[in-house]
Motif scaffolding. Structure first.
Motif, mmCIF file in Angstrom:
data_model
loop_
_atom_site.group_PDB
_atom_site.id
_atom_site.type_symbol
_atom_site.label_atom_id
_atom_site.label_comp_id
_atom_site.label_asym_id
_atom_site.label_seq_id
_atom_site.Cartn_x
_atom_site.Cartn_y
_atom_site.Cartn_z
ATOM 1 N N SER A 236 16.921 -1.051 -15.841
ATOM 2 C CA SER A 236 17.554 -2.227 -15.245
ATOM 3 C C SER A 236 16.808 -2.701 -14.000
ATOM 4 O O SER A 236 16.196 -1.905 -13.280
ATOM 5 N N LYS A 237 16.919 -3.995 -13.729
ATOM 6 C CA LYS A 237 16.346 -4.545 -12.499
ATOM 7 C C LYS A 237 17.015 -3.966 -11.263
ATOM 8 O O LYS A 237 16.456 -4.032 -10.164
ATOM 9 N N LYS B 5 7.927 -11.515 -17.672
ATOM 10 C CA LYS B 5 9.184 -12.105 -18.150
ATOM 11 C C LYS B 5 9.212 -12.230 -19.670
ATOM 12 O O LYS B 5 10.289 -12.233 -20.276
ATOM 13 N N LYS C 86 10.544 -8.707 -20.521
ATOM 14 C CA LYS C 86 11.930 -8.516 -20.073
ATOM 15 C C LYS C 86 12.268 -9.623 -19.100
ATOM 16 O O LYS C 86 11.807 -9.612 -17.946
ATOM 17 N N LYS C 87 13.058 -10.567 -19.545
ATOM 18 C CA LYS C 87 13.328 -11.772 -18.764
ATOM 19 C C LYS C 87 14.017 -11.475 -17.447
ATOM 20 O O LYS C 87 13.804 -12.158 -16.447
ATOM 21 N N SER C 88 14.823 -10.413 -17.413
ATOM 22 C CA SER C 88 15.604 -10.123 -16.212
ATOM 23 C C SER C 88 14.845 -9.321 -15.164
ATOM 24 O O SER C 88 15.382 -9.059 -14.086
ATOM 25 N N ARG C 89 13.598 -8.922 -15.465
ATOM 26 C CA ARG C 89 12.872 -8.082 -14.511
ATOM 27 C C ARG C 89 12.685 -8.795 -13.177
ATOM 28 O O ARG C 89 12.287 -9.944 -13.116
ATOM 29 N N GLU D 193 9.882 -17.895 -10.068
ATOM 30 C CA GLU D 193 11.014 -16.962 -9.955
ATOM 31 C C GLU D 193 10.531 -15.638 -9.357
ATOM 32 O O GLU D 193 10.505 -14.598 -9.997
#
Length: 386
Positions: free
Chosen positions: A175-176, A220, A223-226, A247
């Motif tokens: 998880s980030k 991204k 994993k887009k949420s990184r 971002e």
């Protein structure tokens, strides 16, 4: 790359951490919850850089003993930045400069050593910031030859993105809240990249934007949420509103004014013994530098926070030649200003010349800590910020 049993075990644990089912994840969730109380979009993580993979040679780094990570967590800190020299995890001939055809020779056994440290930190509740200190085509340090220029050469950028694609895929299950990526340490351009004392300055922002955007998009896509962080320009100290359309969070430094933080540092001064004494507040000509000077220094970073850009101080601290009382007085003001603005910090190292352990200062009465030399006054100054 071959997948070993240890690799599978790590990924299983990573997936568990990513679901928030562990104590570590709960700790990190709490840190993110604190963001709601501050304008700063990044949690005010507080901790240390761990230099285990800082050296180009994998066996010549500054080892992170398992107990170090435990002590960091036990003392109340929640952050570990891991600066990595990319040759440290390659299978290459280290007796000569690296060639372009070698920069992708990933060594699974060496990568697993990084996995072990990342896992150990996360299991102790630390947020890990993985950083390429030496990246394909660039390092702020001198003393070796890169085969190309990250800021100018497409081949270097392709390799840079490939390394981040590897790391993004390797840690996709984390998880980030537990892991972020810090793209490249302290962008800077020297007239002579092989001379540490050669004059230089910030990287052209068009070049930096192009490099950062390419790496960001690569990460991204996996994993887009990184969470991805860009170090300040000009060696880390210059805020970059020019990257506001990306971002990206940004990482500042806590080394201002430099004559105090790097007093008599041999990699900064050609003749360290000729450097005049320092005090805090610091007199420079007709100017007196005090806490207000520190507030002015961080004003551009605070402006980024006001724009909605997350800011963290990825590196800070003081070399061991600065008189201890001067160091503590000055750094107390630095920490005050960071805390005023909800900005967390990472002391450059845990054990060593900038650290709370084994700093080899000549004017400190160290406390014996399980065989290590602890600078108790420095530690308590830091813990007061938690």
């Amino acid at each position: 790359m071959n997948t070993s049993d240890s690799r599978r075990d790590f990924l299983k644990k990573s997936a568990l951490l990513g679901t928030g089912l562990s104590l570590a994840a709960s700790t990190s969730l709490q840190a993110f919850a604190e963001v709601a109380k501050s304008k700063n979009k990044l949690p005010a993580w507080k901790g240390f850089n761990l230099l285990h993979f800082f050296s180009d040679h994998p066996d010549r780094g500054r080892p992170t003993k398992p107990e170090y990570v435990k002590w960091i967590a036990d003392w109340g800190f929640d952050f570990a930045r891991i600066p990595i020299s990319y040759p440290s995890y390659l299978d290459i001939d280290r007796s000569r400069p690296i060639r372009p055809d070698e920069v992708m020779n990933f060594d699974e056994s060496r990568l697993e050593k990084v996995d072990e440290l990342v896992e150990r930190c996360i299991s102790q509740g630390l947020h890990v910031s993985l950083n390429l200190h030496r990246a394909p085509g660039f390092c702020i340090n001198a003393g070796f030859v890169e085969p190309y220029n990250l800021w100018k050469d497409q081949e270097a950028l392709d390799a840079f993105c490939a390394h981040w694609e590897m790391w993004a895929g390797r840690y996709k299950g984390i998880s980030k809240k537990n892991l972020s990526f810090d793209l490249v340490n302290e962008p800077y351009q020297r007239l002579d990249p092989n001379d540490q004392h050669s004059p230089g300055g910030p990287v052209d922002m068009l070049d930096y934007h192009r490099v950062a955007e390419a790496a960001l998009n690569t990460i991204k896509s996996v994993k887009k949420s990184r969470l991805v962080i860009a170090d300040g320009n000009g060696g880390g100290g210059t805020a970059m509103p020019e990257l506001a359309d990306l971002e990206l969070a940004q990482s500042c430094r806590g080394y201002h004014p430099f004559p105090i933080s790097h007093y008599k540092a041999g990699w900064v001064y050609k003749d360290p013994e000729s450097v005049p004494p320092v005090d805090w507040p610091l007199t420079q000509g007709e100017r007196i530098l005090d806490i207000e000077e520190i507030r002015r220094y961080y004003a551009p970073w605070i402006a980024l926070i006001d724009q909605g850009i997350g800011v963290h101080c990825g590196e800070c601290g003081c070399y061991n030649e600065t008189p201890h009382d001067v160091f503590l007085s000055w750094f107390g003001d630095v920490l005050t200003v960071l805390k005023e603005n909800g900005i967390g910090f990472g002391i450059w190292e845990f054990s060593g010349t900038f650290g709370v352990l084994n700093s080899s200062r000549k004017d400190v009465e160290y406390e014996d800590w399980y065989g290590e030399k602890l600078d108790r006054k420095f530690l308590e100054l830091l813990r007061a910020q938690i």
